[in-house]
Design an enzyme around this catalytic site. Sequence first.
Site, PDB file in Angstrom:
ATOM      1  N   ASN A   1       0.902  -1.113  -0.003  1.00 24.55           N
ATOM      2  CA  ASN A   1      -0.082  -0.074   0.025  1.00 24.55           C
ATOM      3  C   ASN A   1       0.820   1.294  -0.043  1.00 24.55           C
ATOM      4  O   ASN A   1       1.414   1.458   1.160  1.00 24.55           O
ATOM      5  CB  ASN A   1      -1.078  -0.042   1.402  1.00 24.55           C
ATOM      6  CG  ASN A   1      -1.774   1.184   1.457  1.00 24.55           C
ATOM      7  OD1 ASN A   1      -1.776   1.972   0.605  1.00 24.55           O
ATOM      8  ND2 ASN A   1      -2.190   1.312   2.871  1.00 24.55           N
ATOM      9  N   TRP A   2       0.891   1.773  -1.317  1.00 22.66           N
ATOM     10  CA  TRP A   2       1.976   2.923  -1.079  1.00 22.66           C
ATOM     11  C   TRP A   2       1.392   4.339  -0.680  1.00 22.66           C
ATOM     12  O   TRP A   2       2.035   5.246  -0.640  1.00 22.66           O
ATOM     13  CB  TRP A   2       2.115   3.405  -2.687  1.00 22.66           C
ATOM     14  CG  TRP A   2       3.369   2.470  -3.174  1.00 22.66           C
ATOM     15  CD1 TRP A   2       3.793   1.480  -2.757  1.00 22.66           C
ATOM     16  CD2 TRP A   2       4.170   2.998  -4.353  1.00 22.66           C
ATOM     17  NE1 TRP A   2       4.863   0.884  -3.263  1.00 22.66           N
ATOM     18  CE2 TRP A   2       5.131   1.861  -4.172  1.00 22.66           C
ATOM     19  CE3 TRP A   2       4.145   3.753  -5.410  1.00 22.66           C
ATOM     20  CZ2 TRP A   2       5.840   1.721  -5.530  1.00 22.66           C
ATOM     21  CZ3 TRP A   2       5.115   3.665  -6.347  1.00 22.66           C
ATOM     22  CH2 TRP A   2       6.096   2.690  -6.395  1.00 22.66           C
ATOM     23  N   LYS A   3       0.028   4.323  -0.098  1.00 23.58           N
ATOM     24  CA  LYS A   3      -0.556   5.372   0.298  1.00 23.58           C
ATOM     25  C   LYS A   3      -0.366   6.612  -0.633  1.00 23.58           C
ATOM     26  O   LYS A   3      -0.496   6.540  -1.663  1.00 23.58           O
ATOM     27  CB  LYS A   3      -0.062   5.658   1.786  1.00 23.58           C
ATOM     28  CG  LYS A   3       0.077   4.484   2.752  1.00 23.58           C
ATOM     29  CD  LYS A   3       0.393   4.664   4.150  1.00 23.58           C
ATOM     30  CE  LYS A   3       0.099   3.230   4.964  1.00 23.58           C
ATOM     31  NZ  LYS A   3       0.365   3.360   6.269  1.00 23.58           N
TER      32      LYS A   3
ATOM     33  N   HIS B   1      -9.112   1.515   5.522  1.00 21.17           N
ATOM     34  CA  HIS B   1      -7.801   1.623   6.273  1.00 21.17           C
ATOM     35  C   HIS B   1      -7.989   2.573   7.352  1.00 21.17           C
ATOM     36  O   HIS B   1      -8.961   3.587   7.089  1.00 21.17           O
ATOM     37  CB  HIS B   1      -7.057   2.176   5.159  1.00 21.17           C
ATOM     38  CG  HIS B   1      -5.321   1.994   5.657  1.00 21.17           C
ATOM     39  ND1 HIS B   1      -4.996   2.888   6.460  1.00 21.17           N
ATOM     40  CD2 HIS B   1      -4.474   1.178   5.502  1.00 21.17           C
ATOM     41  CE1 HIS B   1      -3.523   2.833   6.899  1.00 21.17           C
ATOM     42  NE2 HIS B   1      -3.200   1.566   6.160  1.00 21.17           N
TER      43      HIS B   1
ATOM     44  N   GLU C   1      -4.905  -4.675  11.082  1.00 23.24           N
ATOM     45  CA  GLU C   1      -3.843  -3.746  11.171  1.00 23.24           C
ATOM     46  C   GLU C   1      -4.035  -2.833  12.616  1.00 23.24           C
ATOM     47  O   GLU C   1      -4.706  -1.861  12.582  1.00 23.24           O
ATOM     48  CB  GLU C   1      -3.944  -2.639  10.088  1.00 23.24           C
ATOM     49  CG  GLU C   1      -3.676  -3.190   8.687  1.00 23.24           C
ATOM     50  CD  GLU C   1      -3.179  -2.206   7.784  1.00 23.24           C
ATOM     51  OE1 GLU C   1      -1.907  -2.564   7.097  1.00 23.24           O
ATOM     52  OE2 GLU C   1      -3.727  -1.276   7.315  1.00 23.24           O
TER      53      GLU C   1
ATOM     54  N   GLY D   1       3.244   2.390  10.486  1.00 25.04           N
ATOM     55  CA  GLY D   1       4.310   3.317  10.331  1.00 25.04           C
ATOM     56  C   GLY D   1       4.836   3.893  11.347  1.00 25.04           C
ATOM     57  O   GLY D   1       5.494   4.792  11.608  1.00 25.04           O
TER      58      GLY D   1
ATOM     59  N   SER E   1       3.958  -1.863  10.168  1.00 29.62           N
ATOM     60  CA  SER E   1       5.345  -1.960  10.568  1.00 29.62           C
ATOM     61  C   SER E   1       5.930  -3.406  10.026  1.00 29.62           C
ATOM     62  O   SER E   1       7.110  -3.743  10.697  1.00 29.62           O
ATOM     63  CB  SER E   1       5.928  -1.581  11.898  1.00 29.62           C
ATOM     64  OG  SER E   1       5.481  -0.357  12.072  1.00 29.62           O
TER      65      SER E   1
ATOM     66  N   GLY F   1       2.894  -1.123   4.254  1.00 29.25           N
ATOM     67  CA  GLY F   1       3.100   0.219   3.742  1.00 29.25           C
ATOM     68  C   GLY F   1       4.529   0.592   3.620  1.00 29.25           C
ATOM     69  O   GLY F   1       4.747   0.403   2.148  1.00 29.25           O
ATOM     70  N   GLY F   2       5.079   1.301   4.291  1.00 29.37           N
ATOM     71  CA  GLY F   2       6.494   2.094   3.804  1.00 29.37           C
ATOM     72  C   GLY F   2       7.347   0.767   3.224  1.00 29.37           C
ATOM     73  O   GLY F   2       8.150   1.449   2.403  1.00 29.37           O
TER      74      GLY F   2
HETATM   75  P1  PGA Z   1       3.186   0.275   7.645  1.00 27.21           P
HETATM   76  O1  PGA Z   1       1.676   0.543   6.992  1.00 27.21           O
HETATM   77  O2  PGA Z   1       3.915  -0.911   6.878  1.00 27.21           O
HETATM   78  O3  PGA Z   1       4.079   1.633   6.980  1.00 27.21           O
HETATM   79  O4  PGA Z   1       3.044   0.353   9.124  1.00 27.21           O
HETATM   80  C1  PGA Z   1       0.832  -0.518   6.880  1.00 27.21           C
HETATM   81  C2  PGA Z   1      -0.348  -0.131   6.430  1.00 27.21           C
HETATM   82  O5  PGA Z   1      -0.852   0.988   6.800  1.00 27.21           O
HETATM   83  O6  PGA Z   1      -1.123  -0.715   5.457  1.00 27.21           O
END
Ligand code: PGA
Length: 256
Positions: free
Chosen positions: A12-14, A99, A169, A175, A214, A235-236
Amino acid sequence: MTSKRRPLLAGNWKMNGTRASLDQIKAIGDGVKTSLSEKLDVLLCPPVSLLYVATALCDDSPLAIGAQDCHQKASGAHTGDISAEMIADCFGTHVIVGHSERRRDHDESDDLIRAKAEAAYAADLIAVICIGETEAERKAGETLEVLKRQLGASVPENATAKSTVIAYEPVWAIGTGLTPTLADVAEAHDFIRSTLAERFGEEAKGIRLLYGGSANPGNARVLIAVDNVDGLLVGGASLKAADFLAMYGAYGELLA
Ligand code: PGA
Protein backbone atom coordinates in the site's frame (compact mmCIF):
# COMPACT_ATOMS: atom_id res chain seq x y z
CA MET A 1 -0.62 -19.83 7.31
CA THR A 2 -2.66 -22.77 6.15
CA SER A 3 -1.71 -24.38 2.88
CA LYS A 4 -5.32 -24.33 1.65
CA ARG A 5 -5.28 -20.55 1.44
CA ARG A 6 -3.07 -18.97 -1.17
CA PRO A 7 -0.99 -16.28 0.55
CA LEU A 8 -1.30 -12.65 -0.51
CA LEU A 9 1.53 -10.16 -0.14
CA ALA A 10 0.08 -6.67 -0.61
CA GLY A 11 1.75 -3.27 -0.77
CA ASN A 12 0.00 0.00 0.00
CA TRP A 13 1.83 3.08 -1.22
CA LYS A 14 -0.62 5.48 0.44
CA MET A 15 -0.16 9.09 -0.78
CA ASN A 16 3.35 8.40 -2.06
CA GLY A 17 4.67 8.06 -5.57
CA THR A 18 4.85 10.10 -8.74
CA ARG A 19 5.76 9.13 -12.29
CA ALA A 20 9.36 9.02 -11.07
CA SER A 21 8.38 5.96 -8.99
CA LEU A 22 7.15 3.95 -11.96
CA ASP A 23 10.55 2.29 -12.20
CA GLN A 24 9.95 0.81 -8.74
CA ILE A 25 6.58 -0.57 -9.84
CA LYS A 26 8.19 -2.02 -12.95
CA ALA A 27 10.98 -3.54 -10.85
CA ILE A 28 8.42 -5.16 -8.53
CA GLY A 29 6.43 -6.43 -11.51
CA ASP A 30 9.57 -7.91 -13.04
CA GLY A 31 10.86 -9.21 -9.69
CA VAL A 32 7.81 -11.39 -9.08
CA LYS A 33 8.12 -13.14 -12.43
CA THR A 34 9.50 -16.23 -10.71
CA SER A 35 8.05 -19.67 -10.03
CA LEU A 36 7.20 -18.54 -6.47
CA SER A 37 4.32 -16.54 -7.96
CA GLU A 38 2.62 -19.82 -8.78
CA LYS A 39 2.15 -20.24 -5.03
CA LEU A 40 1.24 -16.76 -3.82
CA ASP A 41 -0.53 -13.61 -4.97
CA VAL A 42 1.28 -10.29 -4.96
CA LEU A 43 -0.59 -7.00 -5.07
CA LEU A 44 0.53 -3.40 -5.20
CA CYS A 45 -1.79 -0.46 -4.53
CA PRO A 46 -0.14 2.73 -5.80
CA PRO A 47 -1.93 6.09 -5.67
CA VAL A 48 -4.76 6.20 -8.17
CA SER A 49 -2.83 8.72 -10.30
CA LEU A 50 -0.47 5.89 -11.26
CA LEU A 51 -3.06 3.12 -11.50
CA TYR A 52 -3.61 2.96 -15.24
CA VAL A 53 0.06 3.26 -16.13
CA ALA A 54 0.95 0.71 -13.46
CA THR A 55 -1.44 -1.91 -14.84
CA ALA A 56 -0.07 -1.31 -18.34
CA LEU A 57 3.52 -1.60 -17.10
CA CYS A 58 2.74 -4.87 -15.33
CA ASP A 59 0.41 -6.54 -17.80
CA ASP A 60 2.96 -9.29 -18.45
CA SER A 61 3.60 -9.80 -14.73
CA PRO A 62 1.76 -11.83 -12.06
CA LEU A 63 1.73 -8.62 -9.97
CA ALA A 64 -1.84 -7.48 -9.40
CA ILE A 65 -2.53 -3.76 -9.17
CA GLY A 66 -5.22 -2.25 -6.97
CA ALA A 67 -6.42 0.98 -5.43
CA GLN A 68 -6.52 2.28 -1.87
CA ASP A 69 -10.14 3.37 -1.60
CA CYS A 70 -13.32 3.71 -3.63
CA HIS A 71 -16.62 5.53 -3.36
CA GLN A 72 -19.66 3.51 -2.39
CA LYS A 73 -21.59 4.58 -5.50
CA ALA A 74 -20.81 3.53 -9.06
CA SER A 75 -20.89 7.07 -10.51
CA GLY A 76 -22.43 10.48 -10.00
CA ALA A 77 -21.88 13.92 -8.50
CA HIS A 78 -19.09 13.12 -6.02
CA THR A 79 -16.25 15.49 -6.83
CA GLY A 80 -12.83 14.07 -6.22
CA ASP A 81 -13.98 10.51 -5.62
CA ILE A 82 -13.16 7.37 -7.57
CA SER A 83 -15.59 4.51 -8.07
CA ALA A 84 -14.86 0.80 -8.00
CA GLU A 85 -15.95 0.69 -11.64
CA MET A 86 -13.26 3.22 -12.53
CA ILE A 87 -10.64 1.11 -10.78
CA ALA A 88 -11.78 -1.96 -12.71
CA ASP A 89 -11.77 0.12 -15.90
CA CYS A 90 -8.04 0.79 -15.28
CA PHE A 91 -7.57 -2.99 -14.92
CA GLY A 92 -7.22 -2.78 -11.14
CA THR A 93 -8.33 -5.99 -9.47
CA HIS A 94 -8.41 -5.10 -5.76
CA VAL A 95 -9.34 -2.17 -3.58
CA ILE A 96 -8.43 -1.49 0.03
CA VAL A 97 -11.38 -0.22 2.07
CA GLY A 98 -11.56 0.95 5.66
CA HIS A 99 -7.87 1.63 6.13
CA SER A 100 -7.40 3.26 9.53
CA GLU A 101 -6.05 6.38 7.83
CA ARG A 102 -9.35 6.69 5.91
CA ARG A 103 -11.30 6.01 9.09
CA ARG A 104 -9.27 8.75 10.84
CA ASP A 105 -8.80 11.38 8.09
CA HIS A 106 -12.25 11.05 6.55
CA ASP A 107 -14.28 9.88 9.53
CA GLU A 108 -15.25 6.70 7.71
CA SER A 109 -17.70 4.55 9.62
CA ASP A 110 -18.08 0.77 9.52
CA ASP A 111 -21.36 1.20 7.65
CA LEU A 112 -19.70 3.30 4.96
CA ILE A 113 -16.85 0.82 4.67
CA ARG A 114 -19.34 -2.02 4.21
CA ALA A 115 -21.02 -0.03 1.42
CA LYS A 116 -17.63 0.50 -0.23
CA ALA A 117 -16.89 -3.23 -0.05
CA GLU A 118 -20.27 -3.91 -1.66
CA ALA A 119 -19.39 -1.43 -4.41
CA ALA A 120 -16.11 -3.29 -4.91
CA TYR A 121 -17.97 -6.61 -5.31
CA ALA A 122 -20.37 -5.04 -7.79
CA ALA A 123 -17.39 -4.06 -9.94
CA ASP A 124 -15.82 -7.53 -9.55
CA LEU A 125 -13.00 -6.20 -7.43
CA ILE A 126 -11.58 -8.00 -4.42
CA ALA A 127 -12.13 -5.88 -1.29
CA VAL A 128 -9.29 -5.75 1.22
CA ILE A 129 -11.19 -4.68 4.33
CA CYS A 130 -9.01 -3.24 7.12
CA ILE A 131 -9.73 -3.47 10.81
CA GLY A 132 -7.64 -2.85 13.92
CA GLU A 133 -7.57 -1.35 17.36
CA THR A 134 -6.03 1.95 18.46
CA GLU A 135 -3.39 2.13 21.16
CA ALA A 136 -5.95 3.36 23.69
CA GLU A 137 -8.28 0.48 22.86
CA ARG A 138 -5.48 -2.06 23.27
CA LYS A 139 -4.43 -0.52 26.59
CA ALA A 140 -8.03 -0.69 27.76
CA GLY A 141 -8.14 -4.41 26.90
CA GLU A 142 -10.75 -3.81 24.21
CA THR A 143 -8.87 -5.21 21.21
CA LEU A 144 -11.04 -8.27 20.53
CA GLU A 145 -14.24 -6.36 21.17
CA VAL A 146 -13.19 -3.70 18.62
CA LEU A 147 -12.27 -6.34 16.04
CA LYS A 148 -15.61 -8.06 16.53
CA ARG A 149 -17.52 -4.82 16.11
CA GLN A 150 -15.56 -3.77 13.01
CA LEU A 151 -15.89 -7.22 11.43
CA GLY A 152 -19.60 -7.33 12.14
CA ALA A 153 -20.33 -3.94 10.63
CA SER A 154 -17.70 -3.51 7.87
CA VAL A 155 -17.89 -6.92 6.22
CA PRO A 156 -20.90 -7.33 3.88
CA GLU A 157 -23.37 -10.16 4.29
CA ASN A 158 -22.47 -11.58 0.88
CA ALA A 159 -18.71 -11.63 1.49
CA THR A 160 -16.98 -14.71 0.10
CA ALA A 161 -13.48 -16.12 0.29
CA LYS A 162 -12.98 -15.07 -3.31
CA SER A 163 -14.25 -11.51 -2.98
CA THR A 164 -12.87 -10.59 0.42
CA VAL A 165 -9.57 -10.27 2.23
CA ILE A 166 -9.40 -9.00 5.81
CA ALA A 167 -6.36 -7.02 6.94
CA TYR A 168 -5.70 -6.83 10.66
CA GLU A 169 -3.76 -3.63 11.22
CA PRO A 170 -3.29 -2.45 14.79
CA VAL A 171 -3.44 1.33 14.36
CA TRP A 172 -0.54 1.89 16.79
CA ALA A 173 1.70 -0.39 14.72
CA ILE A 174 1.18 1.43 11.41
CA GLY A 175 4.22 3.41 10.35
CA THR A 176 5.66 3.37 13.88
CA GLY A 177 8.18 0.53 13.70
CA LEU A 178 6.24 -1.15 16.50
CA THR A 179 4.70 -4.58 16.01
CA PRO A 180 2.58 -6.70 18.32
CA THR A 181 4.16 -9.83 19.76
CA LEU A 182 3.71 -12.92 17.62
CA ALA A 183 1.37 -14.26 20.32
CA ASP A 184 -0.78 -11.12 20.02
CA VAL A 185 -0.85 -11.43 16.23
CA ALA A 186 -1.85 -15.09 16.55
CA GLU A 187 -4.55 -14.27 19.09
CA ALA A 188 -6.07 -11.56 16.88
CA HIS A 189 -5.97 -13.68 13.74
CA ASP A 190 -7.46 -16.74 15.47
CA PHE A 191 -10.18 -14.53 16.86
CA ILE A 192 -10.92 -13.00 13.44
CA ARG A 193 -11.09 -16.46 11.88
CA SER A 194 -13.50 -17.78 14.50
CA THR A 195 -15.63 -14.63 14.41
CA LEU A 196 -15.93 -14.96 10.62
CA ALA A 197 -16.76 -18.66 11.02
CA GLU A 198 -19.70 -17.84 13.29
CA ARG A 199 -21.17 -15.75 10.51
CA PHE A 200 -19.99 -17.35 7.28
CA GLY A 201 -19.50 -20.99 8.31
CA GLU A 202 -17.24 -23.05 6.04
CA GLU A 203 -16.67 -20.08 3.72
CA ALA A 204 -14.69 -18.37 6.49
CA LYS A 205 -11.98 -21.01 6.21
CA GLY A 206 -11.03 -19.64 2.81
CA ILE A 207 -11.00 -15.93 3.66
CA ARG A 208 -7.45 -14.65 3.71
CA LEU A 209 -6.32 -12.68 6.74
CA LEU A 210 -3.40 -10.30 6.32
CA TYR A 211 -1.32 -8.73 9.05
CA GLY A 212 -0.33 -5.08 8.56
CA GLY A 213 1.63 -2.57 10.64
CA SER A 214 5.42 -2.07 10.36
CA ALA A 215 5.93 -5.31 8.46
CA ASN A 216 9.35 -5.19 6.83
CA PRO A 217 12.03 -7.46 5.36
CA GLY A 218 13.40 -8.06 8.86
CA ASN A 219 10.22 -9.40 10.44
CA ALA A 220 8.33 -10.79 7.43
CA ARG A 221 9.62 -14.33 7.84
CA VAL A 222 8.32 -14.74 11.38
CA LEU A 223 5.04 -12.92 10.76
CA ILE A 224 4.06 -15.01 7.75
CA ALA A 225 4.74 -18.20 9.69
CA VAL A 226 2.06 -17.36 12.31
CA ASP A 227 -1.06 -19.49 12.13
CA ASN A 228 -3.91 -17.76 10.31
CA VAL A 229 -1.62 -15.08 8.90
CA ASP A 230 -2.24 -15.53 5.18
CA GLY A 231 -0.12 -12.63 4.07
CA LEU A 232 0.94 -9.08 4.82
CA LEU A 233 -0.29 -5.58 4.02
CA VAL A 234 2.84 -3.52 3.76
CA GLY A 235 3.08 0.27 3.75
CA GLY A 236 6.52 1.86 4.04
CA ALA A 237 8.47 -1.26 3.10
CA SER A 238 6.57 -1.60 -0.19
CA LEU A 239 7.86 1.71 -1.56
CA LYS A 240 11.26 0.34 -2.50
CA ALA A 241 11.24 -2.60 -4.87
CA ALA A 242 14.24 -4.17 -3.14
CA ASP A 243 12.47 -4.24 0.25
CA PHE A 244 9.16 -5.49 -1.10
CA LEU A 245 10.88 -8.15 -3.18
CA ALA A 246 12.85 -9.28 -0.12
CA MET A 247 9.49 -9.86 1.59
CA TYR A 248 8.29 -11.76 -1.46
CA GLY A 249 11.47 -13.82 -1.20
CA ALA A 250 10.65 -14.64 2.43
CA TYR A 251 7.85 -16.83 1.09
CA GLY A 252 10.41 -18.98 -0.74
CA GLU A 253 11.32 -20.86 2.40
CA LEU A 254 7.80 -21.05 3.81
CA LEU A 255 6.29 -22.44 0.62
CA ALA A 256 9.20 -24.69 -0.36
P1 PGA B 1 3.29 0.36 7.45
O1 PGA B 1 1.79 0.57 6.94
O2 PGA B 1 3.77 -0.95 6.88
O3 PGA B 1 4.06 1.55 6.91
O4 PGA B 1 3.26 0.32 8.94
C1 PGA B 1 0.91 -0.52 6.84
C2 PGA B 1 -0.43 -0.05 6.35
O5 PGA B 1 -0.91 1.00 6.78
O6 PGA B 1 -1.06 -0.72 5.50
